[in-house]
Design an enzyme around this catalytic site. Structure first.
Site, PDB file in Angstrom:
ATOM      1  N   HIS A   1     -16.283  -5.741 -10.809  1.00 19.04           N
ATOM      2  CA  HIS A   1     -14.975  -5.504 -10.186  1.00 19.04           C
ATOM      3  C   HIS A   1     -15.067  -4.466  -9.064  1.00 19.04           C
ATOM      4  O   HIS A   1     -15.678  -3.414  -9.252  1.00 19.04           O
ATOM      5  CB  HIS A   1     -14.047  -5.004 -11.294  1.00 19.04           C
TER       6      HIS A   1
ATOM      7  N   MET B   1      -3.216  -7.348  -0.586  1.00 21.01           N
ATOM      8  CA  MET B   1      -2.325  -7.767  -1.683  1.00 21.01           C
ATOM      9  C   MET B   1      -3.011  -8.688  -2.671  1.00 21.01           C
ATOM     10  O   MET B   1      -3.882  -9.476  -2.332  1.00 21.01           O
ATOM     11  CB  MET B   1      -1.114  -8.500  -1.108  1.00 21.01           C
TER      12      MET B   1
ATOM     13  N   GLY C   1       0.274  -1.104   5.207  1.00 25.54           N
ATOM     14  CA  GLY C   1      -0.599   0.065   5.136  1.00 25.54           C
ATOM     15  C   GLY C   1       0.102   1.355   5.531  1.00 25.54           C
ATOM     16  O   GLY C   1      -0.369   2.449   5.216  1.00 25.54           O
TER      17      GLY C   1
HETATM   18  P1  NAI Z   1       1.276  -4.118  -2.989  1.00 23.43           P
HETATM   19  O1  NAI Z   1       2.280  -5.117  -3.464  1.00 23.43           O
HETATM   20  O2  NAI Z   1       1.510  -2.709  -3.348  1.00 23.43           O
HETATM   21  O3  NAI Z   1       1.174  -4.208  -1.404  1.00 23.43           O
HETATM   22  C1  NAI Z   1       0.866  -5.431  -0.763  1.00 23.43           C
HETATM   23  C2  NAI Z   1       0.920  -5.253   0.738  1.00 23.43           C
HETATM   24  O4  NAI Z   1       2.272  -5.127   1.161  1.00 23.43           O
HETATM   25  C3  NAI Z   1       0.213  -4.003   1.254  1.00 23.43           C
HETATM   26  O5  NAI Z   1      -0.484  -4.318   2.404  1.00 23.43           O
HETATM   27  C4  NAI Z   1       1.323  -3.021   1.551  1.00 23.43           C
HETATM   28  O6  NAI Z   1       0.990  -2.183   2.650  1.00 23.43           O
HETATM   29  C5  NAI Z   1       2.440  -3.954   1.943  1.00 23.43           C
HETATM   30  N1  NAI Z   1       3.747  -3.393   1.606  1.00 23.43           N
HETATM   31  C6  NAI Z   1       4.169  -3.034   0.362  1.00 23.43           C
HETATM   32  N2  NAI Z   1       5.426  -2.568   0.441  1.00 23.43           N
HETATM   33  C7  NAI Z   1       5.790  -2.647   1.748  1.00 23.43           C
HETATM   34  C8  NAI Z   1       6.979  -2.348   2.468  1.00 23.43           C
HETATM   35  N3  NAI Z   1       8.055  -1.858   1.863  1.00 23.43           N
HETATM   36  N4  NAI Z   1       6.990  -2.572   3.801  1.00 23.43           N
HETATM   37  C9  NAI Z   1       5.907  -3.076   4.425  1.00 23.43           C
HETATM   38  N5  NAI Z   1       4.759  -3.383   3.790  1.00 23.43           N
HETATM   39  C10 NAI Z   1       4.710  -3.174   2.484  1.00 23.43           C
HETATM   40  O7  NAI Z   1      -0.191  -4.545  -3.437  1.00 23.43           O
HETATM   41  P2  NAI Z   1      -0.657  -5.373  -4.736  1.00 23.43           P
HETATM   42  O8  NAI Z   1      -0.482  -6.812  -4.495  1.00 23.43           O
HETATM   43  O9  NAI Z   1       0.007  -4.779  -5.909  1.00 23.43           O
HETATM   44  O10 NAI Z   1      -2.213  -5.042  -4.791  1.00 23.43           O
HETATM   45  C11 NAI Z   1      -2.642  -3.736  -5.163  1.00 23.43           C
HETATM   46  C12 NAI Z   1      -4.133  -3.608  -5.055  1.00 23.43           C
HETATM   47  O11 NAI Z   1      -4.780  -4.361  -6.067  1.00 23.43           O
HETATM   48  C13 NAI Z   1      -4.768  -4.045  -3.753  1.00 23.43           C
HETATM   49  O12 NAI Z   1      -5.521  -2.957  -3.280  1.00 23.43           O
HETATM   50  C14 NAI Z   1      -5.712  -5.197  -4.147  1.00 23.43           C
HETATM   51  O13 NAI Z   1      -6.885  -5.273  -3.372  1.00 23.43           O
HETATM   52  C15 NAI Z   1      -6.017  -4.812  -5.558  1.00 23.43           C
HETATM   53  N6  NAI Z   1      -6.502  -5.936  -6.359  1.00 23.43           N
HETATM   54  C16 NAI Z   1      -7.829  -6.001  -6.656  1.00 23.43           C
HETATM   55  C17 NAI Z   1      -8.339  -7.012  -7.453  1.00 23.43           C
HETATM   56  C18 NAI Z   1      -9.784  -7.089  -7.742  1.00 23.43           C
HETATM   57  O14 NAI Z   1     -10.179  -7.915  -8.564  1.00 23.43           O
HETATM   58  N7  NAI Z   1     -10.621  -6.294  -7.119  1.00 23.43           N
HETATM   59  C19 NAI Z   1      -7.449  -8.029  -8.021  1.00 23.43           C
HETATM   60  C20 NAI Z   1      -6.078  -7.902  -7.600  1.00 23.43           C
HETATM   61  C21 NAI Z   1      -5.620  -6.874  -6.819  1.00 23.43           C
END
Ligand code: NAI
Length: 349
Positions: free
Chosen positions: A116, A175, A306
């Site tokens: 991971h 996301m 971001g």
């Molecule tokens: P999130 O829902 O917090 O954000 C998703 C995107 O929307 C981001 O780019 C954020 O800047 C943008 N955003 C959020 N609120 C906003 C707003 N009010 N206005 C404008 N833009 C906005 O992210 P999510 O989906 O919860 O993912 C969290 C993390 O989990 C990520 O870093 C992802 O890479 C990680 N992840 C990693 C996995 C893995 O297996 N390595 C699997 C699934 C997720």
């Protein structure tokens, strides 16, 4: 408990090193996890340390991996990760992709057999910091009901993208393709808080607000999210000759074995497509124009991807990063792990 970024980094690095990774690797793991907490992505920060420590200690993350990068064409290659730390493999593979993009315009690196890798934003930002544009996708364990289905098939399969601008701003879109990342459920669980009923379903396929009853997550936007998940799984699994869909290993099934996960980084060098200065100025113009848009009811302004994370980072620099008490207690303790995660079901229950 509130900690500075430096204090948190040191605690995580020490724990990961004591679990069995070299100092160099533990430092990279801590860079990625501290980055996540500092940006407010708490689902992928310190909350995961004990899980990684248990997996490292049990051999499911190779502690001295034999990493091998093989260039398969001028612009692409395969990074064999030997089931080492995903954070370390994805960081090193991104450096290879960036090198190729600088020379040939594009660098695509498929990472095979990794563990991971956490918040993907970290890796794509490495490229944007050097005037490159990057995309990264990876598989995760099957825990999402595909649109129209009642059983989990895909993972939360995230997509991340970063691009530089002509000023200090950077676009970082990152996301999960689920309504919420599994880590957010985990975070709610650790804080004993309910989740919205749009995130997940229970064992009867019914929406639930109890983070301990989650049996599968829901994709974003119905069939569109399902399609994106499929695309991610093909690019980071099928394309790399790795297990895919429901065959992807579970995070918690057997911590003494490698996870054999895949990730794909694609880096573009804007200078090979257009004028670099103009490209960055146009990104800045786009961000300025978004800011000029009249906000909708209930909003004070339009935020670009971001932006809020970076504002949080600035605030945390002043106030410190808030850690859940249990996690802080674990981090400062002598315990490597308490055998919490092995052979649990995919939702660590
Ligand atoms: P999130 O829902 O917090 O954000 C998703 C995107 O929307 C981001 O780019 C954020 O800047 C943008 N955003 C959020 N609120 C906003 C707003 N009010 N206005 C404008 N833009 C906005 O992210 P999510 O989906 O919860 O993912 C969290 C993390 O989990 C990520 O870093 C992802 O890479 C990680 N992840 C990693 C996995 C893995 O297996 N390595 C699997 C699934 C997720």
């Amino acid at each position: 408990m509130k900690l500075s970024k430096k204090e948190l980094h040191q605690l995580i690095q020490t724990k990961i090193q004591r679990a069995g990774l070299s100092k160099e690797q533990a430092e990279i793991v801590s860079d990625v996890l501290t980055f996540a907490d500092a940006r407010g992505i708490h689902s992928h920060g310190a909350v995961r340390v004990e899980y990684y420590a248990e997996r490292i200690a049990k051999g499911g993350i190779t502690n001295q991996p034999h990493f091998e990068f093989k260039k398969t064409a001028p612009s692409c290659g395969i990074f064999e990760a030997d089931n080492g730390s995903g954070h370390v493999a994805a960081t090193k593979a991104m450096s290879e992709a960036m090198k190729m993009a600088k020379e040939t315009g594009i660098g695509a690196v498929g990472i095979r057999n990794m563990s991971h890798s956490g918040a993907l934003a970290y890796f794509v930002e490495m490229a944007a910091q050097e005037d490159l544009v990057a995309l990264s996708v990876c598989q995760s364990d099957p825990m999402v009901v595909p649109f129209g289905g009642s059983e989990a098939y895909y993972g939360t399969n995230p997509i991340a993208f970063a691009a530089p601008s002509a000023d200090e701003r950077m676009i970082t879109f990152d996301m999960a393709t689920t309504v919420q990342a599994w880590g957010k459920v985990l975070h709610a669980r650790s804080k004993k808080e309910p989740i919205p009923n749009t995130w997940a379903v229970d064992e009867n396929g019914e929406p639930t607000t109890d983070p301990t009853k989650v049996n599968a997550l829901l994709p974003i936007a119905g069939p569109k999210g399902s399609g994106l998940m499929m695309m991610v799984d093909i690019l980071s699994g099928v394309l790399l000759g790795l297990p895919f869909g429901k065959h992807v290993s579970s995070m918690y099934h057997d911590l003494s074995n490698g996870r054999e996960l895949g990730q794909l980084h694609i880096v573009f060098n804007p200078a090979f497509f257009t004028d670099l200065t103009e490209f960055k100025q146009n990104i800045s113009q786009m961000l300025d124009e978004l800011k000029e848009i009249t906000p909708a009811n209930g909003f004070t302004e339009v935020n670009f991807p971001g932006e809020r994370g970076r504002l949080r980072e600035t605030r945390y620099e002043e106030l410190g990063i808030e850690l859940v008490d249990d996690i802080y207690t674990y981090l400062i303790s002598d315990t490597i792990h308490e055998n919490k995660y092995d052979h649990k079901n995919k939702f660590a229950e």
